[in-house]
Each structure stands twice: as C-alpha cells, then as structure tokens.
Write a protein that holds these residues in place. Structure first.
Motif, short mmCIF file in Angstrom:
data_model
loop_
_atom_site.label_atom_id
_atom_site.label_comp_id
_atom_site.label_asym_id
_atom_site.label_seq_id
_atom_site.Cartn_x
_atom_site.Cartn_y
_atom_site.Cartn_z
N GLN A 1 0.84 -1.20 0.00
CA GLN A 1 0.00 0.00 0.00
C GLN A 1 0.88 1.25 0.00
OE1 GLN A 1 -3.40 -0.18 -0.25
NE2 GLN A 1 -2.95 -2.35 -0.52
N VAL A 2 0.31 2.37 -0.40
CA VAL A 2 1.03 3.64 -0.48
C VAL A 2 1.54 4.07 0.89
CG1 VAL A 2 0.81 6.07 -1.12
CG2 VAL A 2 -0.32 4.34 -2.49
N ASP A 3 0.79 3.77 1.96
CA ASP A 3 1.19 4.21 3.30
C ASP A 3 2.28 3.34 3.92
OD1 ASP A 3 -0.11 1.87 4.00
OD2 ASP A 3 -1.54 2.83 5.37
N GLY A 4 2.74 2.31 3.22
CA GLY A 4 3.80 1.45 3.74
C GLY A 4 3.30 0.13 4.29
N SER A 5 2.00 0.00 4.47
CA SER A 5 1.49 -1.28 4.96
C SER A 5 1.57 -2.30 3.83
CB SER A 5 0.05 -1.13 5.47
OG SER A 5 -0.79 -0.69 4.44
N TYR A 6 1.57 -3.58 4.20
CA TYR A 6 1.73 -4.62 3.19
C TYR A 6 1.09 -5.91 3.65
CZ TYR A 6 5.33 -6.31 6.34
OH TYR A 6 5.99 -6.77 7.44
N ARG A 7 1.00 -6.87 2.73
CA ARG A 7 0.53 -8.22 3.03
C ARG A 7 1.25 -9.18 2.10
NH1 ARG A 7 -4.45 -10.42 5.25
NH2 ARG A 7 -4.93 -8.24 5.60
N TYR A 8 1.94 -10.17 2.69
CA TYR A 8 2.54 -11.28 1.96
C TYR A 8 1.66 -12.50 2.20
CZ TYR A 8 7.09 -8.89 1.73
OH TYR A 8 8.10 -8.02 1.48
N ARG A 9 1.56 -13.38 1.23
CA ARG A 9 0.82 -14.62 1.44
C ARG A 9 1.46 -15.73 0.62
NH1 ARG A 9 -5.43 -14.18 1.02
NH2 ARG A 9 -4.82 -12.59 2.48
N GLU B 1 1.52 -12.85 6.45
CA GLU B 1 2.09 -11.83 7.32
C GLU B 1 1.46 -10.51 6.91
OE1 GLU B 1 6.37 -11.45 8.33
OE2 GLU B 1 6.19 -9.49 7.40
N THR B 2 1.04 -9.73 7.88
CA THR B 2 0.51 -8.41 7.58
C THR B 2 1.35 -7.37 8.29
OG1 THR B 2 -1.04 -8.49 9.42
CG2 THR B 2 -1.85 -9.24 7.29
N GLY B 3 1.43 -6.21 7.71
CA GLY B 3 2.14 -5.11 8.31
C GLY B 3 1.26 -3.89 8.37
N SER B 4 1.35 -3.16 9.45
CA SER B 4 0.57 -1.93 9.58
C SER B 4 1.43 -0.87 10.27
CB SER B 4 -0.71 -2.19 10.37
OG SER B 4 -0.41 -2.70 11.65
N LEU B 5 1.09 0.38 10.03
CA LEU B 5 1.83 1.48 10.64
C LEU B 5 1.22 1.83 11.99
CD1 LEU B 5 2.45 3.82 7.61
CD2 LEU B 5 4.07 2.33 8.74
N LYS B 6 2.10 2.23 12.91
CA LYS B 6 1.66 2.62 14.24
C LYS B 6 2.59 3.74 14.72
CE LYS B 6 2.28 0.86 18.83
NZ LYS B 6 2.67 -0.27 19.63
N LYS B 7 2.04 4.71 15.41
CA LYS B 7 2.86 5.75 16.02
C LYS B 7 3.60 5.15 17.20
CE LYS B 7 2.16 9.84 14.12
NZ LYS B 7 3.22 10.48 13.40
N ALA B 8 4.90 5.33 17.24
CA ALA B 8 5.69 4.82 18.35
C ALA B 8 5.50 5.71 19.57
CB ALA B 8 7.17 4.78 17.96
N SER B 9 5.50 5.08 20.72
CA SER B 9 5.45 5.88 21.94
C SER B 9 6.88 6.31 22.25
CB SER B 9 4.87 5.06 23.09
OG SER B 9 5.64 3.90 23.31
#
Length: 128
Positions: A36-44, A49-57
């Motif tokens: 995806q444009v935002d950097g998230s992805y999915r491999y199968r 495996e899925t990837g998502s963006l999160k704000k780090a604390s």
C-alpha cells in the motif's frame, strides 16, 4: 535497526526448519504481495504476514511497522508445528507456539520480594 534484527531472526527461524533435499523442492501453490502507499503490506504463501503502521510511543514518535504473521510445518517426527508472531521496533520479535519453551513460574518468596521492591521509592540520583 531492530526491524533488521527481526527480519534476520525470521530468516534464521525459517532456515532452521527441516529442509527437504533440493530434488524434493516444495512448490509454492499460492503467492501474493500487496504493497500500500502508506507502507502497509501483506505477503501470502500458504501462510500470511501483515504489516501496519503505528505511532511509536516515546520522544521521537515516528511511525513504525508492526508485522504479524503465522506459519506451520511438519517436524520430522510428524508433529505439526504452528507459530504465530508479532514484530515491531518497540517490542521486537514475539513468537507464540505450543512447541516453544516457557519459563518456570516465579517462586512465591521471590514474587513477594519483587512486589515489595516495586513499592519502594526510587533511589536518589548518583553524585559521581
């Protein structure tokens, strides 16, 4: 840097799985990749495996990618090994599976001492 360590850990884990001889290579039945444009992805690949963006604390509060996935394989003794994992820059690689060793429970006396220590005020700063 931690993401590199996580990826190397995944490669090492995959390499440690039982391997078939080169003449018995396993065919990939299904393979997908969705970036995806935002950097998230999915491999199968019969696994996911899925990837998502999160704000780090923390003070830098930059975006981090959280990878979640699972895979399974059959051990030489016929046992099916299932592994689920979550990996991110804040907490590292956290695998879960019935085949993984677990630490023994903390003895009650040690837990009581830890609970007591947690109630104490912090020590004064060192004046070195």
């Amino acid at each position: 840097m931690q993401m590199v360590i996580v990826l190397l850990s995944l490669v090492a884990l995959a390499a440690s799985a039982p391997q078939k001889p080169a003449d018995q290579a396993v065919a990939i039945i299904k393979q997908d990749f969705d970036q995806q444009v935002d950097g998230s992805y999915r491999y199968r690949y019969l696994t996911e495996e899925t990837g998502s963006l999160k704000k780090a604390s923390g003070p830098d509060s930059s975006d981090v990618i959280i990878a979640q996935g699972a895979f399974s394989y059959t051990a030489p003794d016929g046992t099916v090994i299932n592994l689920n994992y979550v990996a991110d820059d804040e907490n590292g690689f956290k695998p879960e599976g019935a085949h993984l060793p677990t630490p023994p429970p903390i003895p009650p006396a040690i837990q009581k001492a830890l609970d007591y220590l947690a109630t104490l005020p912090p020590p004064p700063p060192s004046r070195n």
